[in-house]
Design a protein around this motif. Structure first.
Motif, PDB file in Angstrom:
ATOM      1  N   LEU A 127       0.809  -1.222   0.000  1.00 47.88           N
ATOM      2  CA  LEU A 127       0.000   0.000   0.000  1.00 47.88           C
ATOM      3  C   LEU A 127       0.839   1.267   0.000  1.00 47.88           C
ATOM      4  CD1 LEU A 127      -2.927  -0.745   2.444  1.00 47.88           C
ATOM      5  CD2 LEU A 127      -2.895  -0.840  -0.019  1.00 47.88           C
ATOM      6  N   VAL A 128       2.032   1.208   0.592  1.00 48.86           N
ATOM      7  CA  VAL A 128       2.764   2.455   0.798  1.00 48.86           C
ATOM      8  C   VAL A 128       4.066   2.516   0.003  1.00 48.86           C
ATOM      9  CG1 VAL A 128       3.865   3.893   2.519  1.00 48.86           C
ATOM     10  CG2 VAL A 128       1.765   2.740   3.081  1.00 48.86           C
ATOM     11  N   PRO A 131       3.811   1.727  -4.228  1.00 46.90           N
ATOM     12  CA  PRO A 131       3.410   2.857  -5.064  1.00 46.90           C
ATOM     13  C   PRO A 131       4.480   3.942  -5.151  1.00 46.90           C
ATOM     14  CG  PRO A 131       1.618   2.232  -3.649  1.00 46.90           C
ATOM     15  CD  PRO A 131       2.780   1.394  -3.250  1.00 46.90           C
ATOM     16  N   LEU A 132       5.149   4.209  -4.030  1.00 50.51           N
ATOM     17  CA  LEU A 132       6.189   5.245  -4.080  1.00 50.51           C
ATOM     18  C   LEU A 132       7.338   4.799  -4.975  1.00 50.51           C
ATOM     19  CD1 LEU A 132       7.191   7.979  -2.975  1.00 50.51           C
ATOM     20  CD2 LEU A 132       8.477   6.710  -1.310  1.00 50.51           C
ATOM     21  N   ARG A 135       6.619   5.338  -8.523  1.00 53.36           N
ATOM     22  CA  ARG A 135       6.448   6.706  -8.995  1.00 53.36           C
ATOM     23  C   ARG A 135       7.694   7.560  -8.870  1.00 53.36           C
ATOM     24  NH1 ARG A 135       1.005   8.037  -9.467  1.00 53.36           N
ATOM     25  NH2 ARG A 135       1.592  10.204  -9.444  1.00 53.36           N
ATOM     26  N   ASN A 143      12.486  10.549   0.675  1.00 50.36           N
ATOM     27  CA  ASN A 143      11.036  10.429   0.511  1.00 50.36           C
ATOM     28  C   ASN A 143      10.494   9.240   1.289  1.00 50.36           C
ATOM     29  OD1 ASN A 143      10.866  12.623  -1.048  1.00 50.36           O
ATOM     30  ND2 ASN A 143      10.740  11.547  -2.988  1.00 50.36           N
ATOM     31  N   LEU A 147       7.867   9.032   4.385  1.00 47.21           N
ATOM     32  CA  LEU A 147       6.704   8.158   4.287  1.00 47.21           C
ATOM     33  C   LEU A 147       6.580   7.282   5.536  1.00 47.21           C
ATOM     34  CD1 LEU A 147       4.819   8.008   2.006  1.00 47.21           C
ATOM     35  CD2 LEU A 147       6.012   6.038   1.149  1.00 47.21           C
ATOM     36  N   LEU A 151       3.648   6.781   8.266  1.00 45.30           N
ATOM     37  CA  LEU A 151       3.160   5.451   8.611  1.00 45.30           C
ATOM     38  C   LEU A 151       3.165   5.250  10.122  1.00 45.30           C
ATOM     39  CD1 LEU A 151       2.314   2.825   7.199  1.00 45.30           C
ATOM     40  CD2 LEU A 151       4.654   2.067   7.413  1.00 45.30           C
TER      41      LEU A 151
END
Lengths: 342, 341
Positions: A127-128, A131-132, A135, A143, A147, A151
């Motif tokens: 989920l975390v 995706p990062l 991208r 980053n 994140l 979390l």
């Protein structure tokens, strides 16, 4: 041959690793003589558990380049799972104390904690972090670090929202007389916690050194592109690493439930300490993290013993800052600068 | 764009706006902030307290962004530095009887010295290591503030005299807005000068910056000192507004709050965090007070927004503003959002 060994040994003693290990052993012996062996017992038990948390952290750093700020929250997840699994089991045990469940029950709780930690690690990746990763390519370390900060806040407050902010603790896992070794009484829980951490660290070291999967994890940590060229499935390794790292932290949380009852911010202290260990021993160095964990535990125990409770963040963090200033790669680390420097 | 002719053609109003680093939209926003305590739903005292907290976090995020957005070092001990300034200021007032105003400035100066120290010792470190160092520094300071009970009264809290001797929150509100604007202005002037260019060069690629003749030592230390001095002054404000100071102000959680606002607002913009803090923190406070049976819900939303912004829109609000709102076709609106510069 023996001459060469002597030369090797003296050069190791002169290195930063040798000096710090020798000093900490001497300090440990001195403290044990001065104020009693219970200090060593405390050091060894917390050090063993800290080793689990710190190896998870260093694994995340080495393989995924994620500077994990949410690692303590997986410790919290582990202790929470163990609490909810063990509460019904302990009721059963109190009704029929002679059954084999009294021996097996705590282990079931700890294994459940590990499984839950692994699952939540996979969920976090899907989920975390996944995706990062898809991208963003530049500035990944910073980053992903931010994140994990998000979390961590999320998990702490989810715990508070769903389970409440009160302390969820147990009296103890294994009842019965404490074990006595040379005039020191060690409660069974502490002894078992130490045994569990030793077994897991040994298994983990064996896994990383001798199995094919462990070798591919190490390969990915050294060079992702190279690992891809020789046909390692990066996706799979990433998932495996993240679940392993989170499971290690959750095991520590589960087996220390008798010392640290579960509440939303229980993970902060293990997180701070694990970061101390990782900075002290160098990033991405597993055996170094184990040694560093015992050093930090010793440092903490000695600070509490001789200076007073509550100073155990001031003194260690001051010392770790000195390490950062004079040897930024850590006392067991190499001087190679990697992606984490950016 | 031919900037020199544009500068010659500017009328005095635009020139003034340019000097003050505002666009017409920014000026309107500032006037709105000043008028806010007289507009009905916001003129109640508890709403003003929330707005003051918004202003405090907004100003912190501007100072934080000076380090995080320009030289790319996340100062993870930012709240601790701010608390250090607050404690210095409070102790000076209590023990030496100084006026809170002078003490606030002194708090800023001591926090600046602390920033100088952090900047010096973190010089060799980059990225995550520098963040860790400032974090450990913050932890150590917080530990000291908790344990030196004879000086700081520890977790039970230090009672501090307030800046204005009224029960009304209005003067405090005006003060924090003025502070916020002054901090923004100071940072913007520094960033606009040659120094800002050097900051960005260091932040993007330190080795390349060094090769082109920039001395990173000077710029990094200057940046740290300035950003920490800002934090110190704000810490002093915090101490003399709430009237009670506990080590909680130094907690990592406070840094995370500032960090989240700075990043949601958009890093490297300075104004992004200041703009986003007001609606965002205000809504969070409303959620916290109206849904008090669900503790922690506001922080969950907080964290979710931070995570989503980090993944899907790393530029934050300022990037959205620059790419969508500033590029409108209408000439008058374009002037309104961009100014003449």
């Amino acid at each position: 041959m023996s001459n060469k060994m002597v030369v090797n040994f003296t050069s190791w003693i002169k290195s930063a690793a040798g000096i710090s290990i020798t000093i900490s052993i001497l300090v440990a012996v001195f403290a044990a003589i001065n104020s009693g062996p219970y200090l060593i017992v405390n050091t060894v038990v917390t050090g063993g558990m800290l080793a689990l948390v710190a190896t998870g952290l260093t694994l995340m750093l080495g393989v995924l380049n994620i500077a994990m700020f949410a690692h303590g929250e997986f410790f919290m997840i582990g202790s929470l799972t163990a609490y909810y699994v063990f509460t019904p089991i302990s009721e059963f045990i109190s009704e029929n104390p002679e059954s084999f469940v009294a021996v097996i029950g705590p282990l079931i709780a700890i294994v459940c904690a590990a499984i839950m930690g692994a699952i939540s690690g996979v969920v976090a990746e899907k989920l975390v972090f996944g995706p990062l990763r898809k991208r963003s390519t530049d500035n990944w370390v910073m980053n992903s670090f931010l994140l994990t900060v998000g979390l961590s806040v999320l998990l702490v407050n989810l715990h508070q929202l769903i389970f409440g902010a009160d302390f969820k603790g147990i009296v103890g896992y294994w009842s019965g007389m404490p074990i006595s070794i040379a005039d020191v009484f060690i409660s069974r829980d502490r002894a078992m916690a130490f045994v569990i951490s030793v077994v897991i660290v040994a298994m983990f070291w064996f896994f990383m050194t001798y199995t094919r999967t462990g070798m591919s994890i190490r390969a990915v940590s050294q060079d992702i592109t190279g690992a891809q060229i020789v046909g390692i499935d990066i996706e799979k390794i990433v998932l495996l690493t993240i679940s392993l790292a989170c499971a290690l932290s959750a095991v520590a949380g589960g087996s220390l439930l008798f010392m640290y009852p579960s509440y939303p911010t229980v993970g902060l202290e293990p997180l701070y300490l694990a970061w101390f260990v990782v900075i002290l021993s160098g990033l991405g160095n597993i055996l170094g993290a184990v040694a560093g964990a015992f050093m930090v535990a010793l440092l903490k125990a000695i600070t509490v013993e001789y200076i007073g409770a509550g100073w155990d963040f001031v003194i260690p963090s001051a010392l770790i800052m000195l390490v950062l200033i004079f040897k930024p790669s850590g006392i067991f680390g190499s001087d190679v600068r990697g992606a984490l420097d950016k | 764009m031919d900037t020199t002719t544009a500068h010659q053609q500017m009328n005095p109003f635009d020139k003034l706006l340019d000097k003050l680093c505002l666009t017409p939209a920014g000026l309107l926003g500032l006037i709105l902030l000043f008028a806010l305590p007289y507009i009905p739903p916001f003129n109640q005292e508890y709403m003003l307290r929330w707005l003051i907290y918004c202003g405090f976090i907004a100003a912190m995020s501007v100072g934080f962004d000076l380090t995080a957005g320009y030289i790319s070092i996340v100062n993870f001990g930012y709240a601790a530095v701010s608390g250090f300034g607050g404690y210095t200021s409070a102790l000076l007032v209590i023990n030496l009887g100084l006026s809170p105003w002078i003490a606030m400035a002194a708090g800023g100066m001591t926090a600046g010295v602390l920033g100088l120290m952090i900047g010096m010792i973190s010089l060799r470190l980059r990225g995550i290591f520098a963040a860790c160092l400032s974090w450990f520094f913050g932890l150590a300071i917080m530990g000291l503030a908790t344990k030196m009970v004879w000086l700081t009264r520890g977790p039970s809290g230090l009672r501090t005299p307030r800046l204005f001797e009224t029960d009304s929150n209005v003067p405090f509100y005006f003060l924090i807005i003025i502070l916020l604007y002054l901090i923004y202005l100071a940072c913007k002037w520094v960033v606009r000068s040659k120094m800002g260019l050097a900051f960005q060069a260091i932040g993007q690629n330190m080795d390349a910056a060094r090769t082109s003749g920039i001395n990173p030592v000077y710029y990094r230390v200057f940046n740290f000192t300035m950003s920490c001095a800002i934090a110190g002054v704000l810490g002093g404000y915090y101490a003399h507004f709430y009237g009670i100071l506990t080590p909680d102000i130094m907690h990592t959680g406070k840094t995370v709050e500032v960090l989240a606002i700075a990043y949601i607002g958009g890093r490297g913009s300075l104004w992004g965090g200041a703009v986003i803090a007001f609606p965002f923190i205000f809504i969070m406070e409303i959620i916290r007070s109206s849904l008090s049976n669900l503790p922690g819900l506001n922080l969950i939303i907080y964290a979710l927004v931070l995570i989503l912004v980090m993944i899907y829109y790393p530029g934050g609000f300022s990037y959205f503003y620059d790419t969508n709102i500033r590029k409108v076709k209408n000439k008058a609106l374009r002037y309104f959002f961009n100014g003449r510069a």
